[in-house]
Design an enzyme around this catalytic site. Structure first.
Site: not given
Length: 646
Positions: A194, A275-277
């Site tokens: 991730d 929210l990294r995506a």
């Protein structure tokens, strides 16, 4: 030093080339993880990228390659006044080997200055060398967890923070991070995957013409590297200029609210965590627009960025099959289009290198050896000789796995493989003391060495003053499951519970970085359905296919386990095994299982007792006592029940 293979000469691998070029333009995307089987040009493409990176100006006397325009205010070699000497050089390619030590990665006390000048000084590590360059980690899935954490923290913050051996240092560490891995050697932690901005799966070309062209170019390069590179120099120079131009164009690119809304809707529909995506897709879309010489992000850039940044973020369970769920992503993109009133997204391009490797999950080359039951679509195998087909029940699907506590082996081992299960003395880990060196090349405990010299009243360190650091970390073990698949376990509800328990333990073994193996017994004998491997997903697949039926040759299962463990001890004597026996304690075929316990040679064991009903023989408990292990009732196999196991 031989000339690197030209980037432009790489055949196919369109997604990989795109991802590498995007991160070269904008390292803030978060780097690239490249998944692919052996021999698919992963390393070749990454090393070739370094030749495309623009040259940079650095302060000549700074070991941390500070930018003369904006030098690092906390640079250990600073402060850097105006007018200092500046040198221009190529961006550095730093390769981080799997066996690197923590000292080599983050830096440590400068031993030479400490011993000669008596001063405390910092010697930079690989993170400092990679600043403003490219850091390449081959086989990143095999990198020890503590090094992975250090690496990802530095990549995320753009700074390395060193606190060790009495040294406290902060320095800039902004680099383009690229990792490659072979899925056959085990999957990395989901948290690691991730943290990479983009993940690309590559495979060998499937067209004869493309394969022939790969071989043709490679032979030409091997025969004359300089001549081959010169023939591709113009194409590489064009890409390098385009990277530099895109870098300058990037700050002016605009992300309209409509496309930002599209990104949020796609990420929500696709079911990503956190929210990294969203942030990575936005950065990748902006970079794609700059690469395409646009001043504003369009829906096309969002779709292309989503296909590179999202597929690896959807996994909900560590043992879910890896790889892109392309249909789910297309549905998410279509849903966002409909919500925004667009006509619909275009179908994904089928370019070379866009798909994942077409290999077996257990890493074997070619098709699996066919057994007598492989023609059966149920996948559970044919009945054993002592049973007929009517006695074999269809495979039962496991239920939802739960989280068990770790089973920790007794005593402290000698760690040969990094893991998270049992305590072990190791070259890496928490320092618990110092001792005289036991072998040449052992890691030195510098404070203890200096104290030993000071105790003699000497300013010079002699051989007798040297002290070795004693460290305790965590090791990965070999967890061998021996599962009863006989008719007495065949009641659908009971077998579902058993499979759920084994699945839960398999997931725990994955998270603890163990190797796993599985033996089942039913009918007239035992089968090694999963040889010891790091590919835990294969264990999940074999467990789902497991059928039940026939008699209960418990002794045969224990003997098969003893054979497997003897083989593994010869292959890897320092990896400690753990036997997990799942049985109802009934032995209706073969010799007395208690008579073969001695063949297991004192292996640490846990017996999961599946016996049910009003009449109980208690053989599982007697087996646990003979194995000097714990016996856990199946119904009590919960998170709290495993705390005291083994």
């Amino acid at each position: 030093m031989p000339v690197a293979y030209p980037f432009s000469a790489v055949v196919g691998l369109d997604d990989l080339r795109t991802a590498l070029l995007l991160t070269a333009v904008n390292p803030a995307i978060g780097g690239v993880l490249v998944r692919g089987e052996k021999g698919t040009a992963k390393s070749t493409a990454v090393r070739a990228l370094a030749g495309l990176l623009p040259e940079l100006d650095a302060i000549a006397q700074c070991r941390f390659a500070c930018d003369p325009v904006l030098p690092d205010a906390e640079c250990p070699d600073g402060p850097h006044p105006a007018g200092v000497a500046v040198r221009t050089r190529r961006a550095t390619l730093v390769e981080l080997p799997v066996g690197a030590t923590e000292d080599r990665v983050v830096g440590t006390l400068d031993i030479q200055r400490a011993l000669t000048d008596g001063v405390k000084a910092y010697e930079p590590g690989l993170l400092a060398t990679a600043h403003r360059g490219l850091l390449y980690v081959d086989e990143v899935n095999l990198l020890p967890d503590h090094l992975v954490d250090l690496l990802l923290d530095a990549a995320a913050m753009g700074r390395a923070h060193v606190e060790r051996d009495g040294v406290s240092v902060k320095h800039a560490a902004r680099f383009l991070l690229v990792g490659t891995m072979n899925p056959e050697e085990g999957e990395p932690r989901p948290q690691l995957v991730d943290r990479f901005g983009l993940v690309v799966s590559v495979g060998a070309p499937t067209e004869p013409a493309a394969r022939a062209e790969v071989v043709r170019r490679r032979l030409a390069y091997d025969a004359d590297p300089d001549g081959f590179a010169s023939r591709w120099s113009d194409a590489d120079a064009t890409l390098a200029k385009r990277i530099e131009a895109a870098r300058k164009r990037l700050p002016a690119v605009v992300l309209p609210d409509r496309e930002l809304d599209r990104i949020a809707r796609v990420c929500l529909a696709y079911g990503v965590d956190g929210l990294r995506a969203d942030i990575v897709v936005a950065r990748a879309a902006l970079t794609l627009a700059a690469w395409h010489e646009r001043t504003e992000v369009t829906a096309d850039e969002v779709r292309e960025a989503a296909r590179l940044a999202l597929p690896h973020r959807r996994r909900r369970d560590p043992l879910d099959p890896p790889g892109a769920d392309e249909q789910a992503l297309e549905d998410a993109l279509r849903s966002a289009d409909e919500a925004l009133g667009d006509p619909g997204s275009a179908a994904p391009e089928d370019g070379p290198g866009s798909g994942g490797p077409d290999g077996r999950p257990d890493g074997r080359d070619g098709p699996r050896d066919r057994g007598p039951g492989d023609d059966d679509p149920g996948g559970g195998g044919a009945p054993h000789p002592a049973e007929d087909a009517s006695s074999t029940r269809p495979a039962t699907a496991p239920g939802t796995p739960y989280r068990p506590k770790a089973i920790t082996l007794p005593k402290t081992g000698q760690r040969a493989h990094t893991g998270r299960r049992s305590p072990a003395y190791a070259a890496r880990g928490r320092v618990v003391g110092a001792r005289l060196p036991r072998e040449r090349g052992a890691p030195m405990h510098l404070p203890a060495t200096l104290r030993a010299a000071a105790a003699r009243g000497s300013r010079t360190v002699h051989r007798g003053d040297l002290r070795e650091a004693v460290r305790v970390g965590r090791e990965g073990n070999l967890v061998l499951f021996v599962v009863d698949a006989s008719g007495s376990m065949a009641a659908r509800k009971r077998m579902r519970t058993v499979k759920t328990a084994v699945l839960s333990l398999l997931r725990d073994a994955y998270q603890r970085r163990d190797r796993v193996g599985m033996i089942t017994f039913r009918g007239a004998g035992a089968d090694e359905v999963l040889p010891p491997t790091s590919s835990h997903e294969v264990g999940v697949a074999r467990l789902a296919e497991l059928r039940t039926g026939g008699r209960t040759p418990l002794a045969a299962g224990l003997r098969a386990a003893a054979t497997t463990l003897r083989t593994e001890r010869r292959r890897d004597p320092r990896r400690r095994p753990l036997l997990v026996l799942v049985t109802d304690g009934r032995a209706t075929a073969g010799p007395d299982p208690l008579a073969v316990v001695a063949e297991l040679g004192g292996t640490a064991a846990v017996v999961v007792d599946c016996e049910a009903g009003p009449v109980r023989l208690g053989l599982a408990r007697r087996l646990a006592r003979a194995l000097d292990g714990d016996c856990i009732p199946l119904d009590a196999l919960s998170a709290g029940a495993l705390r005291q196991a083994a």
